[in-house]
Design a protein around this motif. Structure first.
Motif, PDB file in Angstrom:
ATOM      1  N   ALA A  36      38.152  33.968  37.994  1.00 12.83           N
ATOM      2  CA  ALA A  36      38.750  35.130  38.229  1.00 12.83           C
ATOM      3  C   ALA A  36      38.881  36.019  37.227  1.00 12.83           C
ATOM      4  N   SER A  37      39.284  35.130  35.831  1.00 14.01           N
ATOM      5  CA  SER A  37      39.684  35.498  34.937  1.00 14.01           C
ATOM      6  C   SER A  37      38.617  36.047  33.716  1.00 14.01           C
ATOM      7  N   VAL A  38      37.537  36.329  34.245  1.00  8.73           N
ATOM      8  CA  VAL A  38      36.272  36.548  33.509  1.00  8.73           C
ATOM      9  C   VAL A  38      35.954  38.574  33.790  1.00  8.73           C
ATOM     10  N   PRO A  39      36.241  38.764  32.485  1.00 10.88           N
ATOM     11  CA  PRO A  39      36.245  40.720  32.324  1.00 10.88           C
ATOM     12  C   PRO A  39      34.989  40.623  33.692  1.00 10.88           C
ATOM     13  N   SER A  40      34.661  42.114  34.147  1.00 10.30           N
ATOM     14  CA  SER A  40      33.474  41.962  34.767  1.00 10.30           C
ATOM     15  C   SER A  40      32.732  42.920  34.317  1.00 10.30           C
ATOM     16  N   VAL A  41      30.859  42.660  34.281  1.00 11.54           N
ATOM     17  CA  VAL A  41      30.349  43.210  33.082  1.00 11.54           C
ATOM     18  C   VAL A  41      29.160  44.579  34.243  1.00 11.54           C
ATOM     19  N   GLU A  60      31.075  42.192  43.987  1.00 19.84           N
ATOM     20  CA  GLU A  60      31.877  40.770  42.394  1.00 19.84           C
ATOM     21  C   GLU A  60      31.965  39.476  43.831  1.00 19.84           C
ATOM     22  N   ALA A  61      31.798  38.751  43.009  1.00 20.84           N
ATOM     23  CA  ALA A  61      31.979  37.965  43.677  1.00 20.84           C
ATOM     24  C   ALA A  61      32.264  36.758  42.648  1.00 20.84           C
ATOM     25  N   THR A  62      33.176  35.614  43.396  1.00 21.06           N
ATOM     26  CA  THR A  62      33.868  34.520  42.687  1.00 21.06           C
ATOM     27  C   THR A  62      33.675  32.977  43.029  1.00 21.06           C
ATOM     28  N   GLY A  63      33.212  32.033  41.443  1.00 21.45           N
ATOM     29  CA  GLY A  63      32.231  31.289  42.418  1.00 21.45           C
ATOM     30  C   GLY A  63      31.426  30.638  41.382  1.00 21.45           C
TER      31      GLY A  63
END
Length: 111
Positions: A36-41, A60-63
């Protein structure tokens, strides 16, 4: 649907997906962050598509990227996943290889 992470391969995939958009079709741009800490591209994808006058929905999704891309394709009832890969053949553990094996719809791998 196109997987986009800001890499050169995903930029090429986004261009190909934009080329495929036709009357009545919808383009979904999916970014999967591993944490979740990675900024959006997403802003890079928006700029690229706006320059081509292509409208899209952004998700967006995380995983784990391959798992999330396949799940999002199912959720969106996508009929095609466009995904980029580096040069050479997809490695057995690569995201593109996993998506090819797991997807319920057609997959276009762009190099």
């Amino acid at each position: 649907m196109v997987g986009y992470d800001g890499s050169d391969a995903s930029i090429r995939a986004l261009d190909v997906a934009a080329d495929l958009v036709g009357y009545g079709s919808t383009l979904a741009v999916v970014t999967v962050r591993t944490t979740a800490s990675v900024p959006s591209v997403e802003p890079g994808a928006r700029e690229q598509l706006q320059g081509r006058l292509v409208q899209a929905g952004y998700h967006e999704a995380t995983g784990e990227p391959a798992t999330e891309l396949v799940e999002k394709a199912r959720e969106l009832d996508a009929d095609l996943i466009v995904i980029g890969r580096g040069n050479g053949q997809p490695e057995p553990g690569s995201v593109s290889s996993k998506v090819l094996r797991r997807a319920d719809c057609d997959v276009l791998v762009v190099r």
